[in-house]
Design an enzyme around this catalytic site. Structure first.
Site, mmCIF file in Angstrom:
data_model
loop_
_atom_site.group_PDB
_atom_site.id
_atom_site.type_symbol
_atom_site.label_atom_id
_atom_site.label_comp_id
_atom_site.label_asym_id
_atom_site.label_seq_id
_atom_site.Cartn_x
_atom_site.Cartn_y
_atom_site.Cartn_z
ATOM 1 C CG HIS A 1 51.582 -61.999 -29.667
ATOM 2 N ND1 HIS A 1 51.768 -61.836 -31.018
ATOM 3 C CD2 HIS A 1 50.712 -63.015 -29.532
ATOM 4 C CE1 HIS A 1 51.018 -62.704 -31.686
ATOM 5 N NE2 HIS A 1 50.374 -63.436 -30.795
ATOM 6 N NE ARG B 1 47.147 -48.234 -28.203
ATOM 7 C CZ ARG B 1 46.097 -48.811 -27.626
ATOM 8 N NH1 ARG B 1 45.274 -49.560 -28.330
ATOM 9 N NH2 ARG B 1 45.836 -48.621 -26.351
ATOM 10 C CE LYS C 1 50.947 -53.864 -40.974
ATOM 11 N NZ LYS C 1 50.195 -53.550 -39.755
#
Ligand code: 7GP
Length: 833
Positions: free
Chosen positions: A374, A568, A682
């Site tokens: 990732h 984040r 999103k």
């Protein structure tokens, strides 16, 4: 021993099962029953909290029935299962999701209204399940939703942290961390006190000679901690399939206390031992894209991996199949390197406990595992000191050395004279102290390695794992571009938009086959449709504006362009670039005449996100954003033209409110650093446009929705190396507009300049590693284009509609199907009812 129950009896029981509610009246009865019996309260003092509890229990009862049937069916058919091992599952709230997935939200809404409640208030009572940091953990949660919705026999395995990611408070502009104790009342988990596993740590290894004259290793001594299973039902959308997420909790193995010690009067140390055991699953490590090599973290990893493998092997053994069939029945996916010890643990079980030969065992292991990477950020790559592994898991270290030995032997054969190659690919880094490289172990022990977006998958093959491509050939490496679940991120988060889309797409089918969104494309130019679309966006912005007012006291104009960056806080994600840009916009506005100002487009810049508690620079960025906001938001000359908001405690449930309310969202990482990103998906799916760099999934989003529907800027990944080199060894001149911004900060406009000096120095004096100055001009120019484009509302809304129509590819359903075909080789278990 399980009781054996005669078939006629079983059949009678299942005929007589209590029926689940199917409508409003049935739901109300269940709520009243739970209030009055389970909660032991009366309807007369049923407050919102009790109504939430009873509603959840009513839905939980439904899920558990489907869950039971799903498990029975999977056991009976005995097909291959997938196990998704992840240290993080960022689930968010469960109630709304459960209501929608079983298709009874309207019934619940009506029922709750009859009882005097608004469903939104009841949903709002739930505490987020926040067992994750960011992208990696939320991806795991989206995958669980897709696995169940697509009827795959699949389990998630994780840790049941007592404290999830901390709650963030902003006090005087600074982040303050508050513990997130979330288990007070959690109706969504089922403790399985009968499902426990003893987990061993420390001790030593000795050798014995078996009957056949061969030697075998025995791991003895040390201490035992008990793992207790807690199960969370995962309902699929519009299907009875309800999968299981099993979370392990740690407990002292001697039961409550060590009674010997207790009776000898050593009360304190017996309690201390219990606390030490419970510490293992006490808290989620709050770092995103950073690994800090703490002993307790390694203990967490082994504890979770060993309990999960024990469970998986136990389930496999029930089928009475031979070991040669293990990899045909079991696929295990490693969510990054955190569960890599599972590779070693399975080899240990097969070798030491089941008595298989090394090669036979190793063949099973490598066929079973797949590994997803990732991130390429070097500070996130896991390494553990050999000494620590030796001390905690002595037998595992031996096995790691053997795995490495056999691996290096094959490498040596293929690259006879290349000592450097051996050093580079070795699982053991010959440093001081020596380290175990978890990514290397994960690659060697898996049959497939994947990245999470095209650029990222290419980058791992050409940078961090380049040598392994030479060793294994390119086919071991593959790409599976991330996706998101449209159930939570469209249907649940944005019900009105979902309904509008359904009205043009021939119903709700798009929620299970997101490519059906393409039916919207024909309506992008339809004025009436555009009006409805824009009206929903406006309503979502009004809702966010209210929230902003509630929590910050600042009034924002819902007609302004909402420009959002929530994720984040990290230097590579470049919130500093964003806030520098905001300051530049402020300076520009201040420099204008009143007349000129009147022509400008009002903007609200919204930020949100947590900084890791030990990440000092990220905390400085949060402080600067808040300091800038407190000056600009009070500036009467500027008024509505610019507002800067920092929303505290960004989490999944807040994301569900924020995504539908954005006009523009920012995905502006330095090219080559953001593996994929998922919030970009999103935001577009909710009818917002994005400004971004050519990084991660932004690239594929551009390919799908078209270049004219996205605002791209900045240097390309292929040029980053050279630019960094030039900063360090050539001359490095800072963008002149950015210098003006720095000058303003240094003049004290936003408070003590010293508070922000490190952020400025990182750009000016320390090589500007993240290319903030290099990209600043192109970033500001692109924002100018955004303003221009937003002025033409018809065209803007058309762009939004067209983009949504072309987002079908980014469903996590597509993504899970790719894993199932290309990596796991599993089939859905179709339900006939
Ligand atoms: C994240 C990546 O930063 C993000 O780009 C990606 O979309 C997400 O994973 C899902 O694939 N990585 C992490 O959250 C992380 O901590 C280090 O990676 C293990």
């Amino acid at each position: 021993v399980e009781a054996s129950i005669p078939e006629p009896q079983r059949a009678a029981w299942s005929r007589n099962q209590i029926q689940s509610f199917t409508d409003k009246d049935g739901f109300e009865k269940e709520v009243v029953r739970h209030v009055e019996t389970t909660l032991a309260r009366s309807m007369f003092n049923c407050d919102e909290s009790a109504a939430y509890s009873a509603t959840s229990l009513a839905f939980r009862d439904r899920l558990i029935k489907d869950w039971n049937k799903t498990q029975q069916r999977q056991t009976y058919r005995d097909t291959k299962r997938v196990y998704y091992l992840s240290l993080e599952f960022l689930m968010g709230r469960a109630l709304d999701n459960a209501m929608l997935n079983v298709g009874l939200k309207d019934a619940a809404k009506g029922g709750l209204a009859d009882l005097g409640f608004r469903i939104e208030d009841i949903i709002g009572q739930e505490h987020d399940a926040a067992l994750g940091n960011g992208g990696l953990g939320r991806l795991a949660a989206c995958f669980l939703d897709s696995l169940a919705s697509l009827n795959y026999p699949a389990w998630g395995y994780g840790l049941r942290y007592r404290y999830g990611i901390f709650k963030q408070e902003i006090i005087d502009g600074y982040q303050v961390e508050v513990p997130d104790y979330w288990l007070d009342f959690n109706p969504w988990e089922f403790p399985r006190h009968d499902v426990t596993v003893d987990i061993q740590f420390f001790g030593h290894v000795s050798k014995t000679t078996k009957d056949d004259g061969k030697t075998a290793a025995i791991w003895e001594g040390g201490e035992i901690v008990q793992a207790v299973a807690y199960d969370v039902p995962i309902p699929g959308y519009d299907t009875p399939t309800t999968n299981n997420l099993r979370l392990w909790s740690s407990k002292a193995s001697g039961g409550e206390f060590d009674f010997q010690k207790f009776n000898n009067g050593d009360y304190e140390s017996s309690v201390a031992e219990q606390q030490r055991a419970e510490t293992i699953s006490a808290v989620l490590y709050p770092n995103d894209n950073l690994e800090r090599g703490k002993e307790l973290r390694l203990k967490q990893q082994y504890f979770w991996v060993a309990a999960s493998l024990y469970d998986i092997v136990r389930r496999f053994k029930k089928s009475k199949r031979g070991w040669n069939e293990f990899a045909d029945q079991v696929a295990i996916q490693l969510n990054d390197t955190h569960p890599t010890l599972a590779i070693v643990e399975l080899q240990r079980i097969l070798l030491d406990i089941e008595g298989l030969e090394w090669d036979v065992a190793w063949d099973i292991v490598t066929k079973t595992f797949g590994y997803t990477n990732h991130t390429v950020l070097p500070e996130a790559l896991e390494k553990w000191p050999v000494g620590l592994v030796q001390y905690l898991l002595p037998r595992h270290l031996q096995i790691i050395y053997d795995i490495n030995l056999y691996f290096l032997q094959t490498v040596e054969k293929a690259f006879p004279k290349d000592r450097d190659m051996l050093t580079r690919v070795s699982i053991i880094e010959e440093s001081q102290p020596k380290m175990v490289r978890m990514a290397h172990l994960a690659i060697v022990g898996s049959h497939k390695v994947n990245g999470v977006a095209e650029l990222h998958s290419d980058l791992i093959k050409t940078t961090i794992f380049k040598d392994f491509v030479e060793v294994y050939g390119p086919d071991k490496f593959t790409n599976v571009t991330n996706g998101i679940t449209p159930r939570r991120w469209l249907h649940q988060a944005n019900p009105r938009l979902s309904e509008l889309i359904a009205s043009k797409c021939g119903g709700n089918g798009f929620l299970k086959d997101l490519t059906q969104l393409n039916r919207l494309e024909a309506h992008a130019k339809d004025a009436a449709f555009r009006r409805e679309w824009a009206e929903i966006k406006y309503a979502n912005k009004v809702r966010l504006a209210k929230h902003i007012k509630n929590v910050t006291g600042v009034t924002v104009n819902p007609a302004a362009l909402f420009d959002v960056q929530v994720k984040r806080i990290h230097e590579y994600k470049r919130q500093q670039l964003n806030i520098f840009g905001v300051i530049h916009r402020y300076l520009t506005l201040k420099g204008m005449s009143v007349e000129e100002r009147k022509k400008q487009l009002p903007r609200v810049s919204v930020f949100g996100g947590k900084a890791a508690p030990g990440y000092w620079m990220a905390k400085q960025i949060i402080h600067l954003i808040n300091a800038v906001g407190s000056v600009i938001n009070k500036d009467e000359e500027i008024g509505d033209l610019l507002k800067v908001i920092f929303l505290e405690d960004y989490n999944v449930s807040k994301a569900e409110m924020i995504c539908p309310a954005s006009d523009l969202s920012e995905h502006i990482s330095t090219a080559g650093t953001e593996a994929s990103g998922t919030s970009n998906m999103k935001f577009v799916l909710n009818g917002g446009l994005i400004i971004g760099t050519c990084d991660g999934a932004n690239i594929e989003i551009t390919r799908e929705i078209g270049e004219s529907n996205i605002f791209l800027f900045g240097n390309l990944a292929e040029d980053v190396e050279d630019l960094r080199h030039a900063h360090n060894y050539g001359s490095h001149s800072i963008d002149s507009d950015l210098e003006k911004v720095f000058g303003t900060i240094e003049s004290g406009t936003f408070g003590t300049p010293h508070d922000f000096s490190a952020m400025i120095a990182a750009v000016r004096h320390h090589g500007d590693y993240y290319l903030v100055s290099d990209d600043f001009h192109s970033y500001m120019e692109t924002h100018r284009l955004v303003d221009e484009s937003y002025r033409n509302q018809d065209e803007w809304v058309s762009k939004c509609i067209t983009s949504v129509a072309r987002m079908g590819f980014f469903s996590s359903d597509r993504c899970i199907n790719e894993y199932a075909d290309g990596i796991w080789n599993v089939e859905p278990l179709v339900v006939q009812e």
